[in-house]
Design an enzyme around this catalytic site. Structure first.
Site, short mmCIF file in Angstrom:
data_model
loop_
_atom_site.label_atom_id
_atom_site.label_comp_id
_atom_site.label_asym_id
_atom_site.label_seq_id
_atom_site.Cartn_x
_atom_site.Cartn_y
_atom_site.Cartn_z
N ASP A 144 0.81 -1.23 0.00
CA ASP A 144 0.00 0.00 0.00
C ASP A 144 0.83 1.27 0.00
O ASP A 144 0.41 2.30 0.53
CB ASP A 144 -0.96 0.03 1.21
CG ASP A 144 -1.92 -1.14 1.20
OD1 ASP A 144 -2.28 -1.60 0.09
OD2 ASP A 144 -2.31 -1.60 2.29
N LYS A 191 1.92 2.23 -5.10
CA LYS A 191 2.47 1.69 -6.36
C LYS A 191 1.55 2.04 -7.53
O LYS A 191 2.01 2.41 -8.60
CB LYS A 191 2.62 0.16 -6.26
CG LYS A 191 3.61 -0.28 -5.19
CD LYS A 191 3.66 -1.79 -5.04
CE LYS A 191 2.41 -2.39 -4.43
NZ LYS A 191 2.17 -2.04 -3.02
N GLY A 243 -4.44 -4.20 -3.82
CA GLY A 243 -5.42 -3.16 -4.11
C GLY A 243 -4.64 -1.93 -4.50
O GLY A 243 -4.01 -1.29 -3.67
N HIS A 244 -4.60 -1.64 -5.79
CA HIS A 244 -3.81 -0.51 -6.28
C HIS A 244 -4.77 0.60 -6.71
O HIS A 244 -5.59 0.41 -7.60
CB HIS A 244 -2.92 -0.95 -7.45
CG HIS A 244 -1.91 -1.98 -7.05
ND1 HIS A 244 -1.03 -2.57 -7.92
CD2 HIS A 244 -1.62 -2.52 -5.84
CE1 HIS A 244 -0.27 -3.43 -7.27
NE2 HIS A 244 -0.62 -3.42 -6.00
N GLN A 259 2.09 -6.02 -3.32
CA GLN A 259 2.48 -6.13 -1.91
C GLN A 259 3.78 -5.33 -1.68
O GLN A 259 4.03 -4.37 -2.39
CB GLN A 259 2.64 -7.60 -1.48
CG GLN A 259 1.34 -8.35 -1.34
CD GLN A 259 0.69 -8.79 -2.64
OE1 GLN A 259 1.32 -9.41 -3.48
NE2 GLN A 259 -0.57 -8.49 -2.83
P1 GDP Z 1 -0.68 0.41 -3.60
O1 GDP Z 1 -1.29 -0.85 -3.12
O2 GDP Z 1 0.79 0.48 -3.34
O3 GDP Z 1 -1.00 0.75 -5.03
O4 GDP Z 1 -1.33 1.56 -2.71
P2 GDP Z 1 -2.88 1.71 -2.31
O5 GDP Z 1 -3.63 2.16 -3.50
O6 GDP Z 1 -3.38 0.50 -1.60
O7 GDP Z 1 -2.81 2.81 -1.19
C1 GDP Z 1 -2.27 4.07 -1.44
C2 GDP Z 1 -3.36 5.14 -1.15
O8 GDP Z 1 -2.74 6.39 -1.06
C3 GDP Z 1 -4.38 5.26 -2.26
O9 GDP Z 1 -5.62 5.58 -1.69
C4 GDP Z 1 -3.86 6.41 -3.11
O10 GDP Z 1 -4.89 7.11 -3.81
C5 GDP Z 1 -3.27 7.29 -2.04
N1 GDP Z 1 -2.13 8.10 -2.45
C6 GDP Z 1 -1.13 7.79 -3.33
N2 GDP Z 1 -0.23 8.79 -3.37
C7 GDP Z 1 -0.65 9.72 -2.50
C8 GDP Z 1 -0.12 10.98 -2.05
O11 GDP Z 1 0.95 11.42 -2.44
N3 GDP Z 1 -0.85 11.66 -1.11
C9 GDP Z 1 -2.02 11.20 -0.61
N4 GDP Z 1 -2.65 11.94 0.30
N5 GDP Z 1 -2.54 10.02 -1.00
C10 GDP Z 1 -1.86 9.30 -1.91
P1 IMO Z 2 -0.82 -4.12 -2.29
O1 IMO Z 2 -0.38 -4.68 -3.61
C1 IMO Z 2 -0.91 -4.48 2.07
C2 IMO Z 2 -1.01 -8.54 3.71
C3 IMO Z 2 -2.27 -8.93 4.46
C4 IMO Z 2 -1.68 -9.90 5.48
C5 IMO Z 2 -0.59 -10.61 4.69
C6 IMO Z 2 -1.00 -11.96 4.14
O2 IMO Z 2 -2.11 -3.38 -2.36
O3 IMO Z 2 0.27 -3.33 -1.67
P2 IMO Z 2 -2.58 -12.65 2.09
O4 IMO Z 2 -4.02 -12.39 1.84
O5 IMO Z 2 -1.66 -12.13 1.03
O6 IMO Z 2 -2.27 -14.08 2.42
O7 IMO Z 2 -2.24 -11.83 3.44
O8 IMO Z 2 -0.25 -9.73 3.61
N1 IMO Z 2 -1.22 -8.04 2.33
C7 IMO Z 2 -1.14 -6.75 1.99
N2 IMO Z 2 -0.95 -5.64 2.74
N3 IMO Z 2 -1.00 -4.36 0.74
C8 IMO Z 2 -1.16 -5.46 -0.04
O9 IMO Z 2 -1.14 -5.42 -1.39
C9 IMO Z 2 -1.28 -6.72 0.59
N4 IMO Z 2 -1.46 -7.98 0.14
C10 IMO Z 2 -1.41 -8.78 1.21
O10 IMO Z 2 -2.88 -7.83 5.05
O11 IMO Z 2 -1.05 -9.16 6.51
MG MG Z 3 -2.81 -1.54 -1.87
#
Ligand code: GDP
Ligand code: IMO
Ligand code: MG
Length: 422
Positions: A19, A22, A46-47, A225
């Site tokens: 999270d 990416k 979840g991207h 991840q």
């Molecule tokens: P990923 O799994 O690495 O793609 O990241 P996620 O999408 O799960 O979580 C990142 C969250 O931060 C998302 O809700 C993005 O919209 C948000 N985000 C990304 N870059 C920024 C930033 O620079 N500032 C803020 N406030 N939110 C951001």
């Molecule tokens: P992105 O790509 C954050 C975590 C889960 C749990 C552990 C194992 O959005 O960054 P699983 O369901 O994979 O067996 O869970 O890994 N986890 C993540 N945490 N971002 C993710 O993906 C994750 N994918 C799995 O919360 O701790």
């Molecule tokens: Mg994510």
């Protein structure tokens, strides 16, 4: 033989516990690339992408989908839930010729999720805190050589028979866990639907990526991840079941290490983690709460509140080395706006001794902090020189601690609020 003129792919990898942001960076870079390829994980990812005020949450579909000219590849290292992939694709138009799935990717079917959830329940307070999507059981079947691959979807009758045979062997375990298995009629109906809806996209994606590289196309490899969730190098057993680090791109797509060029590591300006397991720089007080609220730190996949804390420079240095990071994208700098003081974990204390590396286990490790002065506002900045002086100092100090250049800085969820440093 590999063409000596072969182009090199760029790689995006998470450096913390997932999270990191990416999706935003892949989408930002995807505006100029021809191919975006996912190499690991499944719909546990979840991207999030925000563009023109619209928010997309991508789980299995690569983050190049919003560039109408990019081809999106789901590599063999991914575990694919056909049901969830079909649902996710429905939100996009004109995808023909823009999405391909490796015939060697492993299938994740509904019974994998039921087993995941049952195992977590049985573990009680030792639960990993998985997403409950079936990731561990699907990779488990792959590694123990009883899994089924996407290519088998092309013959639903045979696949139904093979899965029924698998149930015949494993049913006592399913029964003991209270997990129901489908009957052959329902299973066949589902598999026929998956073939109808996905058959067109199933192919040998390794050949496609080789061809793209040989023809000097721009290829971006999208990790899922984060490094600290890697099956080998993360905080085992509180990890996911795949190779999340850059090395996973080679086996997860079928490309050689020579074909990987720039490695861009994605890191938040602070740190979060979802699920259980050690997190030395976690802040359980009001600052942690501030980061969670201001950063909207709730899971994209499960909605769970993310645990929040400070940037961990020790784990970051480790991640930079493990992945061969050439450039760091520092995300969510704006979330630190308004704090009087910002901490960074610069060493770990263990048995009264200070260490500056990641030990065998992070259990019981205490953080040693350095404090930085906060700043009022970085949100929306698009040039480094427009950042408050304290924010610039913070970034330059982090850069020294981590051993890699911070070349990209993100100051809001929006695609355009991104600073690219020379
Ligand atoms: P990923 O799994 O690495 O793609 O990241 P996620 O999408 O799960 O979580 C990142 C969250 O931060 C998302 O809700 C993005 O919209 C948000 N985000 C990304 N870059 C920024 C930033 O620079 N500032 C803020 N406030 N939110 C951001
Ligand atoms: P992105 O790509 C954050 C975590 C889960 C749990 C552990 C194992 O959005 O960054 P699983 O369901 O994979 O067996 O869970 O890994 N986890 C993540 N945490 N971002 C993710 O993906 C994750 N994918 C799995 O919360 O701790
Ligand atoms: Mg994510």
């Amino acid at each position: 033989m590999q063409n000596s003129d072969t182009n090199r792919a760029s790689l995006i990898v998470g450096l913390q516990w997932g999270d990191e942001g990416k999706g935003k960076i892949v989408d930002h870079l995807a505006q100029e690339v021809d191919f975006v390829c996912r190499f690991a994980g499944g719909h546990n990812a979840g991207h999030t992408i925000v563009t023109e005020g619209k928010k997309y949450a991508l789980h299995l579909v690569p983050s190049g989908i919003l560039n109408p000219n990019a081809v999106n590849i789901v590599g063999n290292g991914v575990v694919l839930s056909p049901k969830d992939f079909i649902k996710e694709l429905e939100q996009f138009d004109n995808i023909e010729g823009r999405v391909y799935i490796s015939d060697k990717a492993h299938l994740l079917l509904p019974y994998h999720a039921l087993i995941d959830q049952a195992r977590e329940k049985l573990k009680g307070d030792k639960a990993i805190g998985t997403t409950g999507k079936g990731i561990g059981p699907a990779y488990g079947d792959k590694i123990t050589r009883v899994g089924h691959r996407v290519g088998e979807l092309l013959d639903p009758e045979k696949l139904t028979q093979d899965i029924m045979n698998y149930f015949n062997i494993y049913r006592p375990i399913f029964d003991a866990m209270g997990v129901e298995t489908p009957n052959d009629r329902d299973l066949l109906a589902d598999l026929i639907e998956y073939k109808e809806k996905l058959g067109l996209y199933i192919t040998d994606t390794t050949l496609m990526v080789w061809d793209a590289l040989d023809n000097n196309k721009n290829v971006l490899l999208e990790g899922a991840q984060g490094t600290m969730l890697d099956i080998d190098h993360g905080t085992y057993p509180y990890v996911t079941s795949s190779t999340t680090i850059s090395a996973g791109a080679c086996s997860g797509l079928g490309i050689s290490p020579h074909t990987i060029g720039e490695v861009i590591g994605i890191a938040k300006a602070y740190c979060t983690r979802v699920g259980n397991g050690p997190f030395p720089s976690e802040d359980l007080g009001k600052d942690g709460e501030y980061l969670r609220e201001k950063g909207s730190e709730f899971g994209t996949t499960t909605g769970r509140p993310r645990r929040c804390g400070w940037f961990d420079a020790v784990a970051m240095k480790h991640a930079v080395r493990l992945n061969g990071v050439s450039n760091i994208a520092l995300m969510k700098l704006d979330v630190l706006d308004g704090l009087d003081s910002i901490k960074v974990c610069v060493a770990y204390e263990i048995d009264g001794k200070e260490i500056d590396y990641v030990p065998y286990t992070l259990d019981g490790v205490k953080p040693v902090y350095k404090e930085f002065k906060g700043w009022a506002k970085s949100e929306g900045a698009r040039e480094f020189s427009k950042l408050p002086k304290e924010a610039q100092d913070y970034i330059l100090e982090l850069e020294k601690m981590c051993g890699a250049k911070i070349g990209i800085i993100s100051t809001s969820p929006d695609r355009d609020d991104t600073i690219i440093r020379d």
